[in-house]
Enzyme design. Structure first.
Site, PDB file in Angstrom:
ATOM      1  N   ASP A  38      44.972  71.918  15.767  1.00 20.38           N
ATOM      2  CA  ASP A  38      45.907  72.688  16.594  1.00 20.38           C
ATOM      3  C   ASP A  38      45.401  72.543  18.021  1.00 20.38           C
ATOM      4  OD1 ASP A  38      47.267  74.586  18.082  1.00 20.38           O
ATOM      5  OD2 ASP A  38      46.576  76.324  16.919  1.00 20.38           O
TER       6      ASP A  38
ATOM      7  N   LYS B 209      47.906  71.799  28.801  1.00 20.90           N
ATOM      8  CA  LYS B 209      48.925  71.385  27.829  1.00 20.90           C
ATOM      9  C   LYS B 209      50.328  71.495  28.433  1.00 20.90           C
ATOM     10  CE  LYS B 209      50.597  72.566  23.194  1.00 20.90           C
ATOM     11  NZ  LYS B 209      50.261  73.351  21.987  1.00 20.90           N
TER      12      LYS B 209
ATOM     13  N   GLU C  80      54.381  72.626  15.475  1.00 20.14           N
ATOM     14  CA  GLU C  80      53.576  73.837  15.249  1.00 20.14           C
ATOM     15  C   GLU C  80      54.219  74.817  14.266  1.00 20.14           C
ATOM     16  OE1 GLU C  80      52.677  75.209  19.217  1.00 20.14           O
ATOM     17  OE2 GLU C  80      51.458  73.442  19.607  1.00 20.14           O
TER      18      GLU C  80
ATOM     19  N   ASP D  91      55.766  82.980  17.424  1.00 18.31           N
ATOM     20  CA  ASP D  91      54.470  82.520  17.943  1.00 18.31           C
ATOM     21  C   ASP D  91      54.259  82.970  19.385  1.00 18.31           C
ATOM     22  OD1 ASP D  91      52.255  81.128  18.886  1.00 18.31           O
ATOM     23  OD2 ASP D  91      52.875  79.183  18.089  1.00 18.31           O
TER      24      ASP D  91
HETATM   25  P1  ADP Z   1      47.533  79.347  22.279  1.00 21.91           P
HETATM   26  O1  ADP Z   1      48.470  79.124  21.145  1.00 21.91           O
HETATM   27  O2  ADP Z   1      48.203  79.794  23.547  1.00 21.91           O
HETATM   28  O3  ADP Z   1      46.574  78.249  22.510  1.00 21.91           O
HETATM   29  P2  ADP Z   1      46.249  81.572  20.779  1.00 21.91           P
HETATM   30  O4  ADP Z   1      47.217  81.594  19.674  1.00 21.91           O
HETATM   31  O5  ADP Z   1      44.821  81.377  20.434  1.00 21.91           O
HETATM   32  O6  ADP Z   1      46.592  80.568  21.928  1.00 21.91           O
HETATM   33  O7  ADP Z   1      46.425  82.959  21.570  1.00 21.91           O
HETATM   34  C1  ADP Z   1      45.642  83.290  22.654  1.00 21.91           C
HETATM   35  C2  ADP Z   1      46.013  84.673  23.112  1.00 21.91           C
HETATM   36  O8  ADP Z   1      45.757  85.596  22.058  1.00 21.91           O
HETATM   37  C3  ADP Z   1      45.219  85.151  24.319  1.00 21.91           C
HETATM   38  O9  ADP Z   1      46.105  85.572  25.344  1.00 21.91           O
HETATM   39  C4  ADP Z   1      44.451  86.348  23.767  1.00 21.91           C
HETATM   40  O10 ADP Z   1      44.351  87.381  24.707  1.00 21.91           O
HETATM   41  C5  ADP Z   1      45.283  86.794  22.599  1.00 21.91           C
HETATM   42  N1  ADP Z   1      44.475  87.517  21.603  1.00 21.91           N
HETATM   43  C6  ADP Z   1      43.576  87.011  20.733  1.00 21.91           C
HETATM   44  N2  ADP Z   1      43.019  88.005  19.998  1.00 21.91           N
HETATM   45  C7  ADP Z   1      43.581  89.159  20.407  1.00 21.91           C
HETATM   46  C8  ADP Z   1      43.434  90.529  20.045  1.00 21.91           C
HETATM   47  N3  ADP Z   1      42.576  90.917  19.096  1.00 21.91           N
HETATM   48  N4  ADP Z   1      44.195  91.457  20.694  1.00 21.91           N
HETATM   49  C9  ADP Z   1      45.058  91.081  21.649  1.00 21.91           C
HETATM   50  N5  ADP Z   1      45.247  89.822  22.031  1.00 21.91           N
HETATM   51  C10 ADP Z   1      44.529  88.858  21.432  1.00 21.91           C
HETATM   52 MG    MG Z   2      49.284  78.126  19.601  1.00 22.69          MG
END
Ligand code: ADP
Ligand code: MG
Length: 566
Positions: free
Chosen positions: A6, A68, A145, A168
């Site tokens: 991912d 990205k 995705e 998502d």
């Molecule tokens: P992406 O798909 O954008 O690469 P992710 O799915 O890993 O990223 O999501 C990242 C986001 O998830 C960040 O903005 C982070 O603050 C949020 N996040 C991760 N864990 C928590 C949590 N426990 N509570 C609130 N927000 C969270």
């Molecule tokens: Mg993602």
């Protein structure tokens, strides 16, 4: 070995298929998620992942994140004195994931299934593929995705044929997709979203709330360090609020310590406008697919930001039922990619139907605007075809002259998302003769037509005179030859990258440096001592001692600022 990756905007993850099931594998720091961040270190070597993310607030000009978003564009990202293509930065992330996976598995990782957003068009997909190749991976396939998320939830093993809705919400983007499986073919029936909505916006809502309580910060509204420090504090507070009814908000700026605390209900109120924006893409995806909410078999939550209880409640209200949270939301996509990798290895791969093409960037022209005082501001972007418009598309906008008796209108065509055109990419110019008249009395109709092959046609007509001018802009298909790719791969391989073994130390040191800047008084003094002691241990080069002291340092930093976050 073939892995599933991912490659996210904020975080990336690697999954493998082992003993009949998908699992994520940790990076060299022991984390399942690796920040999609690259930073140029003080010693001139590149840092990837957590160490790079930690440097974002202390070295913003040397650190790249969220590249990205630029995949498939010709925009370059500066890191120190060098410019990097978005696919090169992605390649560095992929290479680091590959190296960590190889170290853990003890065998070479030659190939990968890499996920991309469902709305990625051909150029963006090709750029992702090239990033994989530049990282020395054979890209077995690109997987959407939402399809990956559905595979992680076992869509391919289901009897019933009801569609899934994948919700998502990541760090900076919100994507809703409706996914269905029919005779072994997975189809993304519709995809909608908001590419400017994610965890970062919720951080901003927290920051705005805190600023309203701290009027003394008003004059520093544009201080970039303050912004970054408050953003980091908001991230901590928001995560803490995912598990508590109240959480502290603390930061240091210009040697002053600020502290307040935020209750979950206050956060929810501040985030209300953002929560409201979740609704529209959901409705659009249902409408576009012609599927009724009641006939969805499942609403699955993906993306770290769906861990926020306020988001879960909003989803529950929207659908009148609880979403499926059986798979960790920020792991589902990588797990699904691993499922596909497993199917691939068994020669039973699922096929996928591609979505209609969409325009990856906003296209428009530069215009001038007059403010209340009559002053003219030029170089402002006026979008004509907005990002994610389904192509082929044709749109027309009308503009009027700004100066008395001007004899020509000079059109500059840009691609990008910034309001200030200088931050966008100039695609071409077109000059249109107009009859001399007082300002505002001559209009020019500008039509943009964009098709799937990447051809942009700009037609300008002056209704008053019938004059017409045309400009064709060909998307210079940046398909480098095999030799060029090889040369770029070698150039990338020659870059000095921080040694993998040191990644954990580098991340801890970068974190300590950030903490040092972020705290004052006794805590700052304590951090300074911690750094000095750790540096002394590093100099002795005893791996065991280093590891045990590093753990200790991490615990002490946790005690000072709370658990570190990805
Ligand atoms: P992406 O798909 O954008 O690469 P992710 O799915 O890993 O990223 O999501 C990242 C986001 O998830 C960040 O903005 C982070 O603050 C949020 N996040 C991760 N864990 C928590 C949590 N426990 N509570 C609130 N927000 C969270
Ligand atoms: Mg993602």
């Amino acid at each position: 070995m073939i892995v599933g990756i991912d490659l996210g905007t904020t975080n990336s993850a690697v999954g493998i298929w082992r003993e009949g099931k998908a699992e994520l594998i940790p990076n060299s720091l022991g984390d399942l998620l690796t920040p999609s961040a690259v930073s140029l270190g003080d010693d001139g070597a590149l840092l990837v992942g957590m160490a790079a993310r930690e440097r974002q607030s202390t070295h913003p000009k040397l650190t790249a994140t969220a590249f990205k978003r630029l995949m498939g564009s010709s925009q370059k990202v500066p890191l120190g004195k060098k410019l990097y293509a978005p696919e090169e930065l992605s390649a560095l992330v992929l290479r680091s994931l590959k190296a960590d996976a190889e170290a853990l598995l003890g065998e070479p990782v030659e190939a990968a299934v890499i996920t991309v957003p469902a709305y990625f068009n051909d150029r963006q997909r090709k750029a992702t593929r090239r990033a994989g190749e530049l990282a020395g991976l054979k890209v077995e396939r690109l997987l959407n995705e939402p399809t990956a998320a559905a595979l992680a939830h076992g869509i391919h093993e289901r009897e019933d044929k009801e569609p899934f809705l994948v919700f998502d919400l990541g760090g900076g983007t919100f994507d809703v997709s409706i996914v269905e499986i029919f005779e072994g073919i997975v189809e993304v029936r519709a995809s909608a979203g908001d590419n400017r909505l994610g965890g970062e916006d919720f951080n901003e809502a927290v920051v705005a709330l805190v600023r309203s309580r701290l009027p003394e910060l008003a004059e520093a509204a544009h201080d970039s360090l303050l912004k970054e420090v408050m953003r980091a504090a908001a991230e901590r507070t928001r995560r803490a609020l995912s598990g508590a009814d109240e959480a502290p908000f603390e930061f240091v700026w210009k040697d002053r310590h600020f502290a307040t605390s935020i209750r979950a209900a206050e956060f929810e109120e501040a985030a209300e406008p953002l929560l409201a924006r979740l609704r529209d893409p959901v409705l659009r995806s249902l409408r576009d697919s012609g599927i009724l909410a009641d006939s969805l078999s499942e609403v699955i939550l993906v993306g770290g930001s769906t861990r926020m209880p306020i988001v879960r409640r909003a989803v529950t209200r929207m659908f009148g039922r609880f979403p499926d949270t059986s798979v960790d939301p920020d792991r589902a996509v990588a797990l699904g990619a691993a499922v596909q990798a497993g199917l691939r290895a068994r020669d039973a791969a699922l096929d996928e139907v591609r979505l209609t093409d969409v325009c990856p960037f906003t296209l428009g022209i530069a215009v001038a605007e007059r403010d209340r005082h009559g002053r003219i501001h030029d170089g402002i972007f006026s979008p004509i075809i907005e990002r994610n418009t389904v192509i082929p598309a044709s749109r027309v906008h009308s503009y009027s002259t700004m100066q008395d008796n001007q004899s020509r209108v000079e059109l500059q065509v840009y691609q990008g998302e910034a309001r200030d055109v200088s931050a966008n990419v100039l695609l071409g110019r077109l000059s249109v003769p107009v009859p001399p008249r007082p300002a505002g009395q001559v209009s020019v109709d500008v039509r943009f037509s964009y098709d799937a092959s990447g051809l942009l046609e700009v037609d300008a007509t002056v209704p008053l005179t019938g004059t017409a001018r045309q400009l064709l802009i060909l998307d210079e298909e940046d398909a480098p030859s095999e030799a060029e790719i090889e040369a770029r791969r070698q150039a990338l391989a020659a870059l000095k990258v921080h040694p993998r073994d040191d990644a954990a130390n580098a991340a801890v040191l970068a974190r300590a440096a950030r903490c040092y800047e972020g705290f004052l008084g006794e805590r700052r003094e304590a951090i300074s001592q911690i750094i000095m002691a750790f540096e002394a241990v590093l100099e002795r080069q005893d791996p065991r001692e280093i590891e045990s002291v590093r753990r200790d340092v991490e615990e002490r930093l946790n005690a000072i600022e709370g658990e570190r976050y990805l």
